[in-house]
Design an enzyme around this catalytic site. Structure first.
Site, PDB file in Angstrom:
ATOM      1  N   LYS A  31       0.891  -1.112   0.037  1.00 52.30           N
ATOM      2  CA  LYS A  31      -0.052  -0.197   0.032  1.00 52.30           C
ATOM      3  C   LYS A  31       0.922   1.266  -0.158  1.00 52.30           C
ATOM      4  O   LYS A  31       1.995   1.356   0.638  1.00 52.30           O
ATOM      5  CB  LYS A  31      -0.841   0.093   1.282  1.00 52.30           C
ATOM      6  CG  LYS A  31      -2.183  -1.086   1.409  1.00 52.30           C
ATOM      7  CD  LYS A  31      -2.861  -0.937   2.712  1.00 52.30           C
ATOM      8  CE  LYS A  31      -3.861  -2.183   2.689  1.00 52.30           C
ATOM      9  NZ  LYS A  31      -4.916  -1.807   1.839  1.00 52.30           N
ATOM     10  N   ARG A  33     -10.382 -11.264   1.574  1.00 52.08           N
ATOM     11  CA  ARG A  33     -10.939 -12.487   1.134  1.00 52.08           C
ATOM     12  C   ARG A  33     -10.391 -13.837   0.961  1.00 52.08           C
ATOM     13  O   ARG A  33     -11.096 -14.820   0.844  1.00 52.08           O
ATOM     14  CB  ARG A  33     -11.589 -11.909  -0.339  1.00 52.08           C
ATOM     15  CG  ARG A  33     -10.514 -11.997  -1.261  1.00 52.08           C
ATOM     16  CD  ARG A  33     -10.873 -10.879  -2.606  1.00 52.08           C
ATOM     17  NE  ARG A  33     -10.799  -9.525  -2.096  1.00 52.08           N
ATOM     18  CZ  ARG A  33     -11.257  -8.802  -3.004  1.00 52.08           C
ATOM     19  NH1 ARG A  33     -11.503  -8.901  -4.339  1.00 52.08           N
ATOM     20  NH2 ARG A  33     -11.127  -7.349  -2.562  1.00 52.08           N
TER      21      ARG A  33
END
Length: 353
Positions: free
Chosen positions: A146, A220
């Site tokens: 990130k 996920r």
């Protein structure tokens, strides 16, 4: 009472000079029994929400997967009807949770899988309601790292796990006459020489292969195995999963609403009613598998863990649906947009919500 407890919350645990914590009044002399009980219920609900807020505010070095499991155990194990199991990496490996482990392998902190059961209906061995929460105690994005701006907020990427712990606290303290199970996969997502690389293929618990196209779509991956394990082990009627899953959810709905993804009208109606009663904004999002699943098609595996820029929150939900067993009503609640507020609004102070 609930509002008073929420308004009094302040995280100041690591400051040298502690601020005085305001304790809510539990009992009002002379009040009617119904009034006292209603007030007590409000206090319990407020304290459970503050449990989640406290966990989310805790710096990641003070709340590793191990420490999160320890804190949840300390909080819940003394409550009537609650039993817990904290599973370590050998157990996770024995369950063939390759999707979960693909995220954990980059971190020096070992993963944990927290299993919490509340039995409020002792005459039944069924667990019709299941909760699953995303427990990424810090998310760098892994190899798909990130930007540094606001990365510190990723201490709160275990918000789903925190909410589930708070919910189980409230359920147990209120002694609700139901059986509920909660499963929480806990890990960090870190870059290292052992971390999963973009393009790697991993095998989930249900045997499906996943191309990890972006390691920053890690939530996920850990939820896939947790959802499948919960379905297979407990065969619940309804499974509700909560996670700070996608930035796309924040773009779509912002702070006022959390997005709900479900193909079950019955489950949606129940969640919407609960949101209306509690003052929590919920908005139903599209869950059209046929329309959106092609976006997560992979050339080298059964699925990809991302589906491109378009409809990012929807394709994440479609991905999770692939790990729900037949016959289980499933709802995914993406709480990324409501994770944090930047200023004091109403009864909530600035910070994690």
């Amino acid at each position: 009472a609930e509002g008073a407890v929420l308004a009094a919350f302040k995280y100041a645990e690591n400051k040298a000079q502690k601020t005085q914590q305001i304790a809510p009044l539990i009992y009002a002399p002379g009040a009617a029994v119904d009034t006292v009980e209603a007030w007590r219920e409000g206090v319990v609900l407020g304290m459970a929400q503050n449990t989640a807020r406290h966990l989310m505010e805790t710096p990641a070095n003070l709340l590793t997967p191990t420490l999160f499991a320890d804190r949840a155990t300390l909080l819940l194990q003394r409550l009537q009807g609650v039993s817990l199991a904290v599973h370590e990496q050998p157990w996770i490996e024995s369950q063939k949770m390759g999707s979960f482990l693909s995220v954990a392998r980059g971190s020096a902190e070992p993963p944990r899988f927290l299993e919490i059961k509340y039995q409020g209906s002792p005459d039944s061995s069924d667990y019709p309601i299941a909760l699953v929460g995303k427990g990424v105690t810090f998310d760098t994005g892994g190899i798909s790292i990130k930007p540094s701006n606001d990365m510190a907020l990723m201490k709160g990427d275990m918000g789903g796990a925190a909410v589930v712990v708070g919910a189980m606290e409230a359920i147990a303290k209120l002694q609700l006459p139901i059986n509920v199970v909660a499963c929480i996969p806990l890990t960090e997502n870190m870059p290292s020489g052992t971390a999963t690389k973009p393009g790697d293929v991993v095998i989930a618990m249900n045997g499906k292969s996943i191309e990890v196209d972006n390691t920053d779509a890690e939530g996920r991956l850990i939820l896939a195995d947790a959802i499948n394990y919960t379905c297979k082990t407990y065969t619940p009627k309804s499974l509700v999963e909560l996670s700070t899953l996608t930035g796309a959810m924040d773009v779509a709905l912002g702070y006022p609403y959390a997005g709900v993804f479900t193909t079950s009208d019955e489950l949606w109606n129940s969640l919407k009613e609960a949101g209306d009663v509690s003052g929590e904004g919920l908005w139903r999002m599209p869950m059209d598998v046929e329309a959106y699943k092609p976006q997560i098609k992979s050339d080298v595996a059964d699925l990809k863990n991302v589906g491109g820029r378009s409809a990012g929150s929807i394709t994440a939900a479609i991905f999770l649906q692939e790990f729900v067993e037949k016959g289980v009503e499933f709802a995914h609640i993406d709480i990324a947009g409501v994770m944090k507020q930047t200023g004091t609004t109403g009864i909530l102070s600035r910070g994690m919500t």
